[in-house]
Design a protein around this motif. Structure first.
Motif, mmCIF file in Angstrom:
data_model
loop_
_atom_site.group_PDB
_atom_site.id
_atom_site.type_symbol
_atom_site.label_atom_id
_atom_site.label_comp_id
_atom_site.label_asym_id
_atom_site.label_seq_id
_atom_site.Cartn_x
_atom_site.Cartn_y
_atom_site.Cartn_z
ATOM 1 N N HIS A 146 0.831 -1.208 0.000
ATOM 2 C CA HIS A 146 0.000 0.000 0.000
ATOM 3 C C HIS A 146 0.861 1.252 0.000
ATOM 4 N N SER A 147 0.366 2.297 -0.644
ATOM 5 C CA SER A 147 0.945 3.635 -0.524
ATOM 6 C C SER A 147 -0.165 4.660 -0.688
ATOM 7 N N CYS A 148 -0.042 5.766 0.058
ATOM 8 C CA CYS A 148 -0.983 6.878 -0.093
ATOM 9 C C CYS A 148 -0.682 7.675 -1.362
ATOM 10 N N GLU A 149 0.502 7.449 -1.966
ATOM 11 C CA GLU A 149 0.871 8.051 -3.257
ATOM 12 C C GLU A 149 1.262 6.907 -4.204
ATOM 13 N N PRO A 150 0.260 6.168 -4.691
ATOM 14 C CA PRO A 150 0.526 4.970 -5.482
ATOM 15 C C PRO A 150 1.001 5.249 -6.904
ATOM 16 N N ASN A 151 1.613 4.221 -7.515
ATOM 17 C CA ASN A 151 1.973 4.306 -8.927
ATOM 18 C C ASN A 151 1.152 3.311 -9.753
ATOM 19 N N CYS A 152 0.305 2.536 -9.079
ATOM 20 C CA CYS A 152 -0.575 1.559 -9.739
ATOM 21 C C CYS A 152 -1.979 1.676 -9.150
ATOM 22 N N GLU A 153 -2.916 1.058 -9.849
ATOM 23 C CA GLU A 153 -4.282 0.969 -9.337
ATOM 24 C C GLU A 153 -4.922 -0.286 -9.886
ATOM 25 N N GLY A 154 -5.997 -0.715 -9.235
ATOM 26 C CA GLY A 154 -6.736 -1.882 -9.703
ATOM 27 C C GLY A 154 -7.819 -1.470 -10.672
ATOM 28 N N ALA A 162 -2.340 0.659 10.223
ATOM 29 C CA ALA A 162 -1.358 1.737 10.046
ATOM 30 C C ALA A 162 -0.680 1.655 8.679
ATOM 31 N N CYS A 163 -0.361 2.816 8.152
ATOM 32 C CA CYS A 163 0.355 2.921 6.874
ATOM 33 C C CYS A 163 1.800 3.300 7.171
ATOM 34 N N TRP A 164 2.729 2.679 6.460
ATOM 35 C CA TRP A 164 4.158 2.954 6.631
ATOM 36 C C TRP A 164 4.762 3.497 5.347
ATOM 37 N N CYS A 165 3.950 4.044 4.456
ATOM 38 C CA CYS A 165 4.463 4.419 3.131
ATOM 39 C C CYS A 165 5.454 5.584 3.185
ATOM 40 N N GLY A 166 5.301 6.481 4.160
ATOM 41 C CA GLY A 166 6.220 7.601 4.286
ATOM 42 C C GLY A 166 6.026 8.707 3.252
ATOM 43 N N ALA A 167 4.959 8.641 2.478
ATOM 44 C CA ALA A 167 4.690 9.660 1.459
ATOM 45 C C ALA A 167 4.355 10.995 2.128
ATOM 46 N N ASP A 168 4.616 12.093 1.427
ATOM 47 C CA ASP A 168 4.306 13.425 1.953
ATOM 48 C C ASP A 168 2.824 13.545 2.316
ATOM 49 N N GLY A 182 -1.654 8.082 7.249
ATOM 50 C CA GLY A 182 -1.366 7.333 8.467
ATOM 51 C C GLY A 182 -2.105 6.021 8.599
ATOM 52 N N THR A 183 -2.965 5.708 7.663
ATOM 53 C CA THR A 183 -3.734 4.469 7.710
ATOM 54 C C THR A 183 -4.017 3.978 6.293
ATOM 55 N N MET A 184 -4.181 2.652 6.168
ATOM 56 C CA MET A 184 -4.546 2.072 4.871
ATOM 57 C C MET A 184 -6.056 2.127 4.648
ATOM 58 N N LEU A 185 -6.786 2.587 5.668
ATOM 59 C CA LEU A 185 -8.238 2.700 5.555
ATOM 60 C C LEU A 185 -8.617 3.890 4.688
ATOM 61 N N ALA A 186 -9.718 3.750 3.984
ATOM 62 C CA ALA A 186 -10.266 4.871 3.220
ATOM 63 C C ALA A 186 -10.913 5.812 4.215
ATOM 64 N N LEU A 187 -10.505 7.060 4.194
ATOM 65 C CA LEU A 187 -11.101 8.042 5.092
ATOM 66 C C LEU A 187 -12.191 8.796 4.351
ATOM 67 N N PRO A 188 -13.273 9.098 5.057
ATOM 68 C CA PRO A 188 -14.363 9.823 4.383
ATOM 69 C C PRO A 188 -13.898 11.206 3.951
ATOM 70 N N LYS A 189 -14.369 11.622 2.808
ATOM 71 C CA LYS A 189 -14.058 12.963 2.304
ATOM 72 C C LYS A 189 -14.889 13.977 3.078
ATOM 73 N N ALA A 190 -14.265 15.091 3.401
ATOM 74 C CA ALA A 190 -14.981 16.154 4.102
ATOM 75 C C ALA A 190 -15.954 16.832 3.138
ATOM 76 N N THR A 191 -17.151 17.119 3.638
ATOM 77 C CA THR A 191 -18.134 17.832 2.823
ATOM 78 C C THR A 191 -17.744 19.309 2.775
ATOM 79 N N LYS A 192 -18.363 20.061 1.879
ATOM 80 C CA LYS A 192 -18.108 21.510 1.803
ATOM 81 C C LYS A 192 -18.421 22.170 3.136
#
Length: 193
Positions: A87-95, A139-145, A149-159
């Motif tokens: 996993h990475s929060c800044e991936p180079n691939c996708e499914g 927990a995510c260990w990708c170290g991306a900028d 911090g997690t591999m879970l999908a976080l909900p997007k904030a509404t306007k």
């Protein structure tokens, strides 16, 4: 779906600095390349929930990939190398799912250099309330900028939520400014005594 080039597979599996084994580019991979299929036994969500952990010492580590037809591909059973893509929060691939939603192919989102680790965003979804503990368990260990911090999908904030956050920040800024003014006034009063 990947083309046979006579050069062998696009990838190889080896130890990863991120987590356990990882999948790496054996040669440059152009953007849009279908690198490999995510393979494994198809199971239902209930069967996935009932399964024992692959590693009891790491019960939150699975090889599950949920697909559009409601099934789950369990890469831990008859899976291939794709199960080792980290996993990475800044991936180079996708499914990419097949049109009927029964298969998943790992596709390059951008040009990938030889030796680079192949990574995709797991964006795991959990039915439970997202707590700090749950986020830590995944927990995510990708170290991306932009690591969340997690591999879970976080909900997007509404306007509305974004606007409230903006207002809170503004209020805090104003309060800090006023406190500094008051502190300065008190300091001056004490000096003049």
């Amino acid at each position: 779906m990947s083309k046979k080039t006579g050069l062998g597979p696009w990838h190889e599996v080896r130890r990863s600095d991120l987590h356990g084994n990882g999948v790496f580019a054996r040669r440059p991979i152009p953007k849009g390349t279908y690198i490999l299929e995510y393979e494994g036994v198809r199971i239902t969500p209930d069967e996935a929930d009932a399964q024992e952990a692959t590693n009891p010492d790491d019960p939150f580590h699975t090889f599950f990939f949920a697909i559009g037809n409601g099934m789950i591909i369990d890469g831990g059973q008859n899976g291939n190398d794709s199960r080792f893509i980290n996993h990475s929060c800044e991936p180079n691939c996708e499914g990419h799912e097949s049109d009927n939603g029964d298969k998943v192919f790992i596709v390059a989102m951008k040009d990938i250099e030889k030796g680079d680790e192949l990574l995709y965003d797991y964006a795991l979804t959990i039915d439970d309330k997202l707590t700090k503990t749950l986020k830590k368990q995944y927990a995510c260990w990708c170290g991306a900028d932009s690591c969340r911090g997690t591999m879970l999908a976080l909900p997007k904030a509404t306007k509305e939520q974004k606007e409230k956050l903006k207002q809170k920040k503004w209020i805090k800024k104003v309060i800090r400014k006023e406190i500094r003014k008051e502190f300065k006034s008190i300091k001056n009063l004490l000096r003049n005594m």
